[in-house]
Enzyme design. Structure first.
Site, PDB file in Angstrom:
ATOM      1  N   GLU A 192      50.928  34.913  54.795  1.00 39.09           N
ATOM      2  CA  GLU A 192      50.152  33.843  54.168  1.00 39.09           C
ATOM      3  C   GLU A 192      49.406  33.128  55.277  1.00 39.09           C
ATOM      4  O   GLU A 192      50.021  32.532  56.169  1.00 39.09           O
ATOM      5  CB  GLU A 192      51.036  32.853  53.418  1.00 39.09           C
ATOM      6  CG  GLU A 192      50.199  31.815  52.675  1.00 39.09           C
ATOM      7  CD  GLU A 192      51.007  30.669  52.132  1.00 39.09           C
ATOM      8  OE1 GLU A 192      50.796  29.536  52.603  1.00 39.09           O
ATOM      9  OE2 GLU A 192      51.843  30.912  51.249  1.00 39.09           O
TER      10      GLU A 192
ATOM     11  N   GLU B 299      38.964  25.794  58.486  1.00 40.93           N
ATOM     12  CA  GLU B 299      40.047  24.958  57.983  1.00 40.93           C
ATOM     13  C   GLU B 299      40.343  23.813  58.950  1.00 40.93           C
ATOM     14  O   GLU B 299      40.580  24.025  60.128  1.00 40.93           O
ATOM     15  CB  GLU B 299      41.298  25.827  57.804  1.00 40.93           C
ATOM     16  CG  GLU B 299      42.480  25.117  57.196  1.00 40.93           C
ATOM     17  CD  GLU B 299      43.648  26.059  56.962  1.00 40.93           C
ATOM     18  OE1 GLU B 299      44.347  25.918  55.948  1.00 40.93           O
ATOM     19  OE2 GLU B 299      43.864  26.955  57.818  1.00 40.93           O
TER      20      GLU B 299
ATOM     21  N   LYS C 263      62.188  33.037  63.451  1.00 37.45           N
ATOM     22  CA  LYS C 263      61.524  32.515  64.642  1.00 37.45           C
ATOM     23  C   LYS C 263      60.812  31.257  64.156  1.00 37.45           C
ATOM     24  O   LYS C 263      59.778  31.320  63.496  1.00 37.45           O
ATOM     25  CB  LYS C 263      60.546  33.542  65.221  1.00 37.45           C
ATOM     26  CG  LYS C 263      60.023  33.147  66.614  1.00 37.45           C
ATOM     27  CD  LYS C 263      58.934  32.140  66.483  1.00 37.45           C
ATOM     28  CE  LYS C 263      58.806  31.279  67.703  1.00 37.45           C
ATOM     29  NZ  LYS C 263      57.971  30.079  67.492  1.00 37.45           N
TER      30      LYS C 263
ATOM     31  N   CYS D  14      48.694  24.502  53.407  1.00 34.52           N
ATOM     32  CA  CYS D  14      47.813  25.666  53.265  1.00 34.52           C
ATOM     33  C   CYS D  14      47.015  25.629  51.965  1.00 34.52           C
ATOM     34  O   CYS D  14      45.924  26.190  51.888  1.00 34.52           O
ATOM     35  CB  CYS D  14      48.643  26.949  53.316  1.00 34.52           C
ATOM     36  SG  CYS D  14      49.495  27.236  54.875  1.00 34.52           S
TER      37      CYS D  14
END
Length: 523
Positions: free
Chosen positions: A262, A394, A189, A296
C-alpha cells in the site's frame, strides 16, 4: 501550558515503559548503536531503540520459522481463539495503547483511538471468518463424478511486515492478524520513530496466548534492514512511499516471493452540484485533517461544482478555523502534531512553494510552535497552479486544495489525472449518480458521502491501491488468503484422463469432443 506539562509527565512515564518493552526487540547480540526516540509532543528524547543489523534479521526469521511450524499444526479455530482473546485485551487495555501511540506519534487521542478500533474490528472479522476461509473446499473436477477435486490452503511460512510511522498499531498488527490465523510466523520491521507501539501490542498478543517467538520485532533503519528481511521471508507486506515500494517489489520479484504494497496517494474528493453542503463540509474536515493529514487515505484535492463552490468553501473555512490544535493525552484536541521535525519541514516546504507559485491561503498555512514543536495548522489552499509541487505530489499533512469544476465529467477527469489511485470520495444526494461516478474513478476504494471511514471500515471488502498506489489487498478474504499457498488435490476415480488401451488416439479425440459438447449443454 497544562498540555505541555502533562506531555512531559507522560513522556517520563513512557520512558520506564519503554525500557521494559524494548527487551522484546530481537537481537542476535548486545553490541550495536542506538537510535534516539523523540516524543513529538515535546520534541524531547524519551528513549532509544537498537539499530538492528542483518544478524538480528537472521535471528528473528529463524525464531519465527521454528515457532511457526508448531503454530501451523494447530487448527484454524485454535489460532483464532488466541486472536479472539487479544481482541478483548485491546479493548480492555486501550488506555495503555493510546498513551504509547500518542507519545510516539503526537496524534490526537481520538485519532489514536481509530487505531484501536481498526485492530479490534479486524480481529473480530478474521476470528469469525478466518477458519471458514481455511476450510478445504470442493471444486469442480476434470470429469464430473469421475474426478474429486479439493483446494487446501497452507501457510506461506514467515511473513515480513514493514510498517510505517503514521499508524503504528493498525498498520502492523491489523496486517499480522490474518497472517497469524493463517498459520504463519511474523517478523515486524517497525518504523524507527514508532517501534514501541508494536512491542506493546506484541505483549498483549502473548498475554492472549500467542506462543513465544512466533512474532518478532526488529528495529532500526529501513535502508539497512529492509533488504535482508525481504531476502529471508516467504511473503512481504509493505506500507509506505511509492518510491520505496518500487524497490521492495523489485527485490520481492527477484526472490520470487509474493508481496502486497500500500503506497502513496493524492486522493480526490468530488462535491457534486446536488451535494448536502453540511455533509460535504464534515467529510472534508474528516478527510483532510484526521491524524493531521498523515493518512494514506486523506483527501488532498477537492473538486467542487461551481454552483455550490462558494457555499462549501465559506463553511469549510469557517469549520476549519474552529478546530482545536493541541498536544496532550486528553480528548479535547481535534488536530494533533506531525510526527517529526523532518516531516514538518516537508509540509512547510510544500505550502511555501505553492504560495510562491501563486496559491491563495484560505485557512491556516503556518507552523504553530506555540502549541507544539511539530504542529502545523489545518490549511486550505486555492488557486494552486500545476507548477506547484503539492499539485501532484502527496503532502501527507493537514493541507488540502480546492478546485472549482463546471461538470461531473470534468470532476471525474481531474480526479483521474494522477499517477495515484488509492482512495476517493463523492458527495451527492443522488445515490445512483454517486455509484455511477464512483465506478469511473480510478481508485481502489471510493466512499459516497463519506471521506474514508465507511470503505476502510468495511473489513469484509478488499482495500488497496490502483496505478502507483500499490498492489495487493488487505481486508476481506483476499487479506487472509494472500498469506497462504493454495494447493489443489485431485483424485481420479475411474483411471487416468488419457486414451485407454487399445482405443486409437483418433477415436479417443472424437469421444472427448463429444463429451465436451455434452458437458456444455448440461452445465
Amino acid at each position: 501550558m497544562a498540555n505541555a506539562m502533562e506531555s512531559r509527565r507522560e513522556a517520563a512515564e513512557f520512558d520506564t515503559e519503554f525500557e521494559r518493552l524494548r527487551e522484546r526487540v530481537t537481537l542476535a547480540d548486545d553490541s550495536r548503536e542506538s537510535i534516539p526516540v523523540v516524543a513529538p509532543f515535546t520534541g524531547e528524547q524519551v528513549g532509544t531503540i537498537p539499530a538492528g543489523t542483518e544478524a538480528d534479521v537472521d535471528e528473528a526469521v529463524e525464531r519465527a520459522r521454528a515457532a511457526g511450524e508448531q503454530w501451523a499444526e494447530r487448527s484454524p479455530e485454535e489460532r483464532a481463539a488466541v486472536v479472539d482473546e487479544f481482541h478483548d485485551l485491546v479493548l480492555d487495555r486501550q488506555d495503555e495503547l493510546l498513551d504509547v501511540i500518542q507519545t510516539e506519534t503526537g496524534k490526537a487521542r481520538l485519532d489514536a483511538f481509530e487505531e484501536v478500533l481498526d485492530v479490534a474490528s479486524t480481529a473480530r472479522y478474521y476470528v469469525e471468518r478466518g477458519p471458514g476461509l481455511l476450510t478445504p473446499t470442493r471444486r469442480e473436477g476434470a470429469i464430473p463424478l469421475a474426478t474429486r477435486t479439493e483446494v487446501r490452503h497452507h501457510p506461506v511460512g514467515v511473513v515480513g511486515i514493514i510498517s510505517p510511522w503514521n499508524y503504528p498499531l493498525a498498520l502492523s498488527i491489523s496486517d499480522a492478524i490474518p497472517a497469524l490465523i493463517a498459520g504463519n510466523g511474523v517478523v515486524f520491521k517497525t518504523a524507527a520513530e514508532t517501534s514501541v507501539t508494536a512491542l506493546k501490542a506484541l505483549e498483549l498478543l502473548e498475554e492472549a496466548g500467542l506462543p513465544a517467538d512466533l512474532c518478532q520485532v526488529v528495529t532500526g533503519r529501513g535502508s539497512e534492514l529492509g533488504e535482508p528481511l525481504i531476502d529471508r521471508v516467504d511473503y512481504l507486506t509493505f506500507t509506505g512511499s511509492t518510491e520505496t515500494g518500487r524497490t521492495v517489489a523489485a527485490q520481492a520479484g527477484r526472490n520470487l516471493i509474493d508481496c502486497s504494497l500500500e503506497l502513496g496517494g493524492k486522493n480526490p474528493m468530488l462535491i457534486l452540484d446536488d451535494a448536502d453542503v453540511d455533509v460535504a463540509v464534515q467529510g472534508a474536515i474528516d478527510g483532510s485533517f484526521t491524524n493531521a493529514g498523515q493518512l494514506c487515505l486523506s483527501a488532498e484535492r477537492i473538486y467542487v461544482h461551481e454552483t455550490v463552490a462558494d457555499a462549501f468553501t465559506e463553511r469549510f473555512v469557517a469549520e476549519t478555523e474552529t478546530l482545536h490544535l493541541g498536544v496532550g493525552y486528553d480528548w479535547k484536541t481535534d488536530v494533533g502534531s506531525l510526527t517529526s521535525e523532518a516531516h514538518l519541514e516537508k509540509v512547510e516546504a510544500h505550502v511555501e512553494d505553492a504560495v510562491d507559485a501563486g496559491a491563495t491561503v484560505l485557512a491556516g498555512g503556518e507552523a504553530r510552535p506555540d502549541v507544539g514543536p511539530y504542529v502545523f495548522e489545518p490549511t486550505i489552499l486555492t488557486d494552486v497552479p500545476e507548477s506547484a509541487e503539492l499539485y501532484r505530489e502527496e503532502t501527507f499533512g493537514p493541507v488540502v486544495s480546492i478546485y472549482e469544476v463546471g461538470s461531473v465529467e470534468e470532476a471525474i477527469e481531474k480526479a483521474n489525472d494522477t499517477e495515484y489511485g488509492l482512495n476517493a470520495s463523492v458527495f451527492t444526494q443522488d445515490s445512483i449518480l454517486g455509484r455511477e461516478v464512483a465506478q469511473q474513478i480510478e481508485a481502489g476504494t471510493v466512499g459516497i458521502n463519506d471521506a474514508y471511514g465507511a470503505s476502510y471500515g468495511s473489513v469484509d471488502a478488499p482495500m488497496g491501491g490502483r496505478k502507483q498506489s500499490g498492489v495487493g489487498r488487505r481486508h476481506g478474504s483476499e487479506g487472509l488468503l494472500k498469506y497462504t499457498e493454495a494447493q489443489t488435490i485431485a483424485e481420479q476415480r475411474t483411471g487416468p484422463v488419457a486414451p485407454p488401451e487399445p482405443l486409437p488416439h483418433e477415436w479417443y479425440a472424437r469421444l472427448m469432443t463429444g463429451l465436451m459438447r455434452v458437458l456444455k449443454r448440461i452445465s
